[in-house]
Scaffold this motif. Structure first.
Motif, PDB file in Angstrom:
ATOM      1  N   LYS A  77       0.832  -1.206   0.000  1.00  0.00           N
ATOM      2  CA  LYS A  77       0.000   0.000   0.000  1.00  0.00           C
ATOM      3  C   LYS A  77       0.870   1.261   0.000  1.00  0.00           C
ATOM      4  CE  LYS A  77      -3.613   2.324   2.662  1.00  0.00           C
ATOM      5  NZ  LYS A  77      -4.424   2.304   3.908  1.00  0.00           N
ATOM      6  N   GLU A  78       1.937   1.256   0.815  1.00  0.00           N
ATOM      7  CA  GLU A  78       2.829   2.406   0.890  1.00  0.00           C
ATOM      8  C   GLU A  78       3.579   2.603  -0.422  1.00  0.00           C
ATOM      9  OE1 GLU A  78       4.475   2.735   5.349  1.00  0.00           O
ATOM     10  OE2 GLU A  78       4.706   0.752   4.468  1.00  0.00           O
ATOM     11  N   MET A  79       4.010   1.493  -1.026  1.00  0.00           N
ATOM     12  CA  MET A  79       4.705   1.580  -2.314  1.00  0.00           C
ATOM     13  C   MET A  79       3.812   2.241  -3.359  1.00  0.00           C
ATOM     14  SD  MET A  79       6.750  -2.009  -2.785  1.00  0.00           S
ATOM     15  CE  MET A  79       7.703  -2.747  -1.469  1.00  0.00           C
ATOM     16  N   LYS A  80       2.566   1.811  -3.411  1.00  0.00           N
ATOM     17  CA  LYS A  80       1.630   2.366  -4.404  1.00  0.00           C
ATOM     18  C   LYS A  80       1.417   3.861  -4.170  1.00  0.00           C
ATOM     19  CE  LYS A  80      -0.947  -1.826  -5.559  1.00  0.00           C
ATOM     20  NZ  LYS A  80      -2.241  -2.546  -5.463  1.00  0.00           N
ATOM     21  N   GLU A  81       1.290   4.239  -2.906  1.00  0.00           N
ATOM     22  CA  GLU A  81       1.063   5.653  -2.604  1.00  0.00           C
ATOM     23  C   GLU A  81       2.276   6.492  -2.989  1.00  0.00           C
ATOM     24  OE1 GLU A  81      -0.943   8.486   0.765  1.00  0.00           O
ATOM     25  OE2 GLU A  81      -1.051   6.300   0.893  1.00  0.00           O
ATOM     26  N   LEU A  82       3.488   5.974  -2.715  1.00  0.00           N
ATOM     27  CA  LEU A  82       4.705   6.689  -3.111  1.00  0.00           C
ATOM     28  C   LEU A  82       4.773   6.829  -4.629  1.00  0.00           C
ATOM     29  CD1 LEU A  82       7.553   5.286  -0.797  1.00  0.00           C
ATOM     30  CD2 LEU A  82       6.758   7.640  -0.934  1.00  0.00           C
ATOM     31  N   GLN A  83       4.454   5.757  -5.322  1.00  0.00           N
ATOM     32  CA  GLN A  83       4.497   5.763  -6.785  1.00  0.00           C
ATOM     33  C   GLN A  83       3.487   6.744  -7.372  1.00  0.00           C
ATOM     34  OE1 GLN A  83       3.861   1.597  -7.395  1.00  0.00           O
ATOM     35  NE2 GLN A  83       6.015   1.057  -7.191  1.00  0.00           N
ATOM     36  N   GLU A  84       2.312   6.817  -6.761  1.00  0.00           N
ATOM     37  CA  GLU A  84       1.279   7.740  -7.243  1.00  0.00           C
ATOM     38  C   GLU A  84       1.674   9.197  -6.989  1.00  0.00           C
ATOM     39  OE1 GLU A  84      -2.264   6.545  -5.280  1.00  0.00           O
ATOM     40  OE2 GLU A  84      -2.487   4.684  -6.449  1.00  0.00           O
ATOM     41  N   ARG A  85       2.376   9.428  -5.879  1.00  0.00           N
ATOM     42  CA  ARG A  85       2.786  10.787  -5.541  1.00  0.00           C
ATOM     43  C   ARG A  85       3.893  11.294  -6.458  1.00  0.00           C
ATOM     44  NH1 ARG A  85       1.740  12.934  -0.479  1.00  0.00           N
ATOM     45  NH2 ARG A  85       0.289  11.736   0.795  1.00  0.00           N
ATOM     46  N   ASN A  86       4.758  10.391  -6.882  1.00  0.00           N
ATOM     47  CA  ASN A  86       5.930  10.805  -7.663  1.00  0.00           C
ATOM     48  C   ASN A  86       6.381   9.662  -8.568  1.00  0.00           C
ATOM     49  OD1 ASN A  86       8.375  11.711  -8.624  1.00  0.00           O
ATOM     50  ND2 ASN A  86       8.983  12.638  -6.692  1.00  0.00           N
ATOM     51  N   PRO A  87       6.308   9.811  -9.886  1.00  0.00           N
ATOM     52  CA  PRO A  87       6.739   8.757 -10.815  1.00  0.00           C
ATOM     53  C   PRO A  87       8.186   8.339 -10.610  1.00  0.00           C
ATOM     54  CG  PRO A  87       5.561  10.499 -11.974  1.00  0.00           C
ATOM     55  CD  PRO A  87       5.797  10.995 -10.582  1.00  0.00           C
ATOM     56  N   VAL A  88       9.028   9.266 -10.126  1.00  0.00           N
ATOM     57  CA  VAL A  88      10.443   8.934  -9.870  1.00  0.00           C
ATOM     58  C   VAL A  88      10.544   7.843  -8.816  1.00  0.00           C
ATOM     59  CG1 VAL A  88      12.645   9.813  -8.986  1.00  0.00           C
ATOM     60  CG2 VAL A  88      11.280  11.212 -10.545  1.00  0.00           C
ATOM     61  N   MET A  89       9.634   7.879  -7.824  1.00  0.00           N
ATOM     62  CA  MET A  89       9.671   6.878  -6.759  1.00  0.00           C
ATOM     63  C   MET A  89       9.312   5.491  -7.293  1.00  0.00           C
ATOM     64  SD  MET A  89      10.805   8.824  -4.544  1.00  0.00           S
ATOM     65  CE  MET A  89      11.096   7.439  -3.487  1.00  0.00           C
ATOM     66  N   GLU A  90       8.474   5.459  -8.317  1.00  0.00           N
ATOM     67  CA  GLU A  90       8.132   4.166  -8.934  1.00  0.00           C
ATOM     68  C   GLU A  90       9.380   3.527  -9.519  1.00  0.00           C
ATOM     69  OE1 GLU A  90       5.046   2.214 -12.202  1.00  0.00           O
ATOM     70  OE2 GLU A  90       5.077   4.392 -11.883  1.00  0.00           O
ATOM     71  N   GLU A  91      10.184   4.333 -10.216  1.00  0.00           N
ATOM     72  CA  GLU A  91      11.422   3.809 -10.792  1.00  0.00           C
ATOM     73  C   GLU A  91      12.410   3.427  -9.688  1.00  0.00           C
ATOM     74  OE1 GLU A  91      14.921   4.958 -14.027  1.00  0.00           O
ATOM     75  OE2 GLU A  91      13.363   6.431 -13.535  1.00  0.00           O
ATOM     76  N   ALA A  92      12.465   4.230  -8.628  1.00  0.00           N
ATOM     77  CA  ALA A  92      13.383   3.953  -7.525  1.00  0.00           C
ATOM     78  C   ALA A  92      13.026   2.636  -6.830  1.00  0.00           C
ATOM     79  CB  ALA A  92      13.367   5.100  -6.527  1.00  0.00           C
ATOM     80  N   ILE A  93      11.746   2.402  -6.616  1.00  0.00           N
ATOM     81  CA  ILE A  93      11.292   1.162  -5.972  1.00  0.00           C
ATOM     82  C   ILE A  93      11.616  -0.042  -6.849  1.00  0.00           C
ATOM     83  CG2 ILE A  93       9.236  -0.128  -5.263  1.00  0.00           C
ATOM     84  CD1 ILE A  93       8.082   2.596  -4.305  1.00  0.00           C
ATOM     85  N   GLU A  94      11.354   0.085  -8.149  1.00  0.00           N
ATOM     86  CA  GLU A  94      11.650  -1.020  -9.070  1.00  0.00           C
ATOM     87  C   GLU A  94      13.149  -1.299  -9.123  1.00  0.00           C
ATOM     88  OE1 GLU A  94       9.497  -3.076 -10.484  1.00  0.00           O
ATOM     89  OE2 GLU A  94       7.984  -1.946  -9.358  1.00  0.00           O
ATOM     90  N   ALA A  95      13.944  -0.244  -9.088  1.00  0.00           N
ATOM     91  CA  ALA A  95      15.403  -0.408  -9.109  1.00  0.00           C
ATOM     92  C   ALA A  95      15.877  -1.138  -7.857  1.00  0.00           C
ATOM     93  CB  ALA A  95      16.088   0.960  -9.210  1.00  0.00           C
ATOM     94  N   LEU A  96      15.321  -0.774  -6.701  1.00  0.00           N
ATOM     95  CA  LEU A  96      15.722  -1.439  -5.459  1.00  0.00           C
ATOM     96  C   LEU A  96      15.246  -2.889  -5.435  1.00  0.00           C
ATOM     97  CD1 LEU A  96      17.147  -1.221  -2.771  1.00  0.00           C
ATOM     98  CD2 LEU A  96      15.026  -0.374  -1.762  1.00  0.00           C
ATOM     99  N   LYS A  97      14.102  -3.149  -6.038  1.00  0.00           N
ATOM    100  CA  LYS A  97      13.624  -4.539  -6.141  1.00  0.00           C
ATOM    101  C   LYS A  97      14.619  -5.384  -6.928  1.00  0.00           C
ATOM    102  CE  LYS A  97       8.593  -3.922  -5.789  1.00  0.00           C
ATOM    103  NZ  LYS A  97       7.298  -3.991  -6.520  1.00  0.00           N
ATOM    104  N   ASP A  98      15.080  -4.855  -8.064  1.00  0.00           N
ATOM    105  CA  ASP A  98      16.044  -5.588  -8.894  1.00  0.00           C
ATOM    106  C   ASP A  98      17.344  -5.837  -8.130  1.00  0.00           C
ATOM    107  OD1 ASP A  98      14.247  -5.623 -10.968  1.00  0.00           O
ATOM    108  OD2 ASP A  98      15.117  -3.888 -12.004  1.00  0.00           O
ATOM    109  N   ILE A  99      17.814  -4.803  -7.444  1.00  0.00           N
ATOM    110  CA  ILE A  99      19.057  -4.923  -6.679  1.00  0.00           C
ATOM    111  C   ILE A  99      18.892  -5.943  -5.557  1.00  0.00           C
ATOM    112  CG2 ILE A  99      20.553  -3.683  -5.050  1.00  0.00           C
ATOM    113  CD1 ILE A  99      20.077  -1.175  -6.797  1.00  0.00           C
ATOM    114  N   SER A 100      17.719  -5.939  -4.907  1.00  0.00           N
ATOM    115  CA  SER A 100      17.474  -6.840  -3.783  1.00  0.00           C
ATOM    116  C   SER A 100      17.404  -8.296  -4.223  1.00  0.00           C
ATOM    117  CB  SER A 100      16.172  -6.443  -3.073  1.00  0.00           C
ATOM    118  OG  SER A 100      16.260  -5.118  -2.586  1.00  0.00           O
ATOM    119  N   LEU A 101      17.064  -8.525  -5.481  1.00  0.00           N
ATOM    120  CA  LEU A 101      16.987  -9.896  -6.000  1.00  0.00           C
ATOM    121  C   LEU A 101      18.336 -10.398  -6.498  1.00  0.00           C
ATOM    122  CD1 LEU A 101      13.595  -9.678  -7.952  1.00  0.00           C
ATOM    123  CD2 LEU A 101      14.043 -10.927  -5.815  1.00  0.00           C
ATOM    124  N   ASP A 102      19.307  -9.505  -6.622  1.00  0.00           N
ATOM    125  CA  ASP A 102      20.625  -9.880  -7.128  1.00  0.00           C
ATOM    126  C   ASP A 102      21.410 -10.607  -6.039  1.00  0.00           C
ATOM    127  OD1 ASP A 102      22.817  -9.577  -9.209  1.00  0.00           O
ATOM    128  OD2 ASP A 102      23.736  -8.616  -7.462  1.00  0.00           O
TER     129      ASP A 102
END
Length: 316
Positions: A195-220
């Motif tokens: 829920k928090e991720m979605k709200e951050l993404q809706e507030r700022n498109p940059v945060m959507e990219e930042a969250i996705e980037a951290l997801k990729d890094i966390s899976l590495d």
């Protein structure tokens, strides 16, 4: 226990870990540029363009390299320099350390044959996962300003920003600025709910990219290995500091005990000596010889003779 570990590892890695933060910035320098724009208040044509990280290296063995430097040195198209760091633990003389690294980045710009006019601003940005300054502000900015006229700067080339993450207490629904969005993300990334991720993404498109980037890094797997080694070295480091502190406390207490014992013994001897002198005076009044008084009090005859002469002069 195993199930809990699996659930924990499936989440995002913490961005307030210095090594995760550096890997994030190395992989996504344009996101670091967005973060710096938010911290430094750059808008319009002042925004950072084409940020290049000059020290993208990660230490080969973080297990035995707790004190290695994981700071980020970056430069933009205007040749402005940025020193960025994420610090998890308090450090002695932090202010001196920050100023030293700022000065190093500033002075490194002068090459042989160069002039002072070629020096470009250096911005230092420190994200701290601990409280440093005795103020409520979570974001502090330091510049070279005239004491009586703070609107006058000696030079605009120095700007040091310190952001204390524990002081940022806003909830996701209270976020107002781009910087606040970033600070919420930096401080709580590993605990973010969907829920928090979605709200951050809706507030700022940059945060959507930042969250996705951290997801990729966390899976590495390599990044997770780096993080686990770093976490272990940090725990070992803190354990050594804890041991050193308590060992020092023990040694300090032992030293105090010995000093107290010496003082007590000194007072005991002084009291015993005074008692012997009182006995000597009483025996003198009984007309005993100096030799007899010396034997009774265990005080030397020469000392007693000197003592009695002084006592007689005092009475006169």
């Amino acid at each position: 226990m195993k199930q809990k570990d699996t659930e924990k590892q499936s989440g995002l890695l913490p961005l307030h870990s210095d090594i995760v933060f550096k890997i994030f910035c190395i992989k996504k320098p344009h996101l670091l540029a967005k973060l710096l724009d938010a911290v430094l208040g750059f808008k319009g044509t002042d925004k950072i363009e084409s940020l290049q990280i000059l020290n993208p290296e990660i230490p080969g063995d973080t297990r035995n390299d707790k004190l290695s430097i994981l700071d980020i040195h970056a430069v933009n198209k205007r040749s402005e320099h940025f020193g960025v760091e994420m610090q998890g633990f308090p450090q002695d003389y932090f202010g001196k350390r920050v100023l030293y690294y700022w000065a190093k980045l500033y002075s490194q710009q002068i090459k042989k044959g160069a002039t002072y006019v070629q020096l470009k601003p250096v911005y230092s940005v420190s994200f701290l996962n601990f409280n440093l300054l005795q103020i409520d502000n979570f974001h502090s900015t330091f510049q070279l300003l005239e004491k009586e006229n703070p609107e006058i700067a000696l030079t605009k080339d120095l700007e040091i920003h310190i952001i204390e993450l524990p002081k940022f207490l806003k909830q996701v629904e209270e976020l107002d600025t781009e910087l606040e969005n970033w600070l919420y993300f930096l401080g709580k990334a590993e605990h973010l709910q969907e829920k928090e991720m979605k709200e951050l993404q809706e507030r700022n498109p940059v945060m959507e990219e930042a969250i996705e980037a951290l997801k990729d890094i966390s899976l590495d797997e390599k990044t997770r290995a780096y993080y686990e080694m770093r976490l272990k070295s940090e725990r070992d480091f803190m354990a050594m500091r804890h041991y050193a502190y308590h060992q020092g406390l023990k040694e300090g207490m032992e030293k105090e005990r010995l000093l107290a014992e010496r003082q007590i013994e000194k007072e005991r001897k002084r009291a015993e000596h005074k008692s012997k002198l009182r006995t000597a005076i009483n025996l003198m009044k009984m007309n005993l010889s100096i030799q007899a008084i010396s034997i009774a009090t265990e005080l030397p005859e020469a000392y007693l003779e000197k003592f009695f002469r002084k006592a007689i002069r005092g009475e006169e």
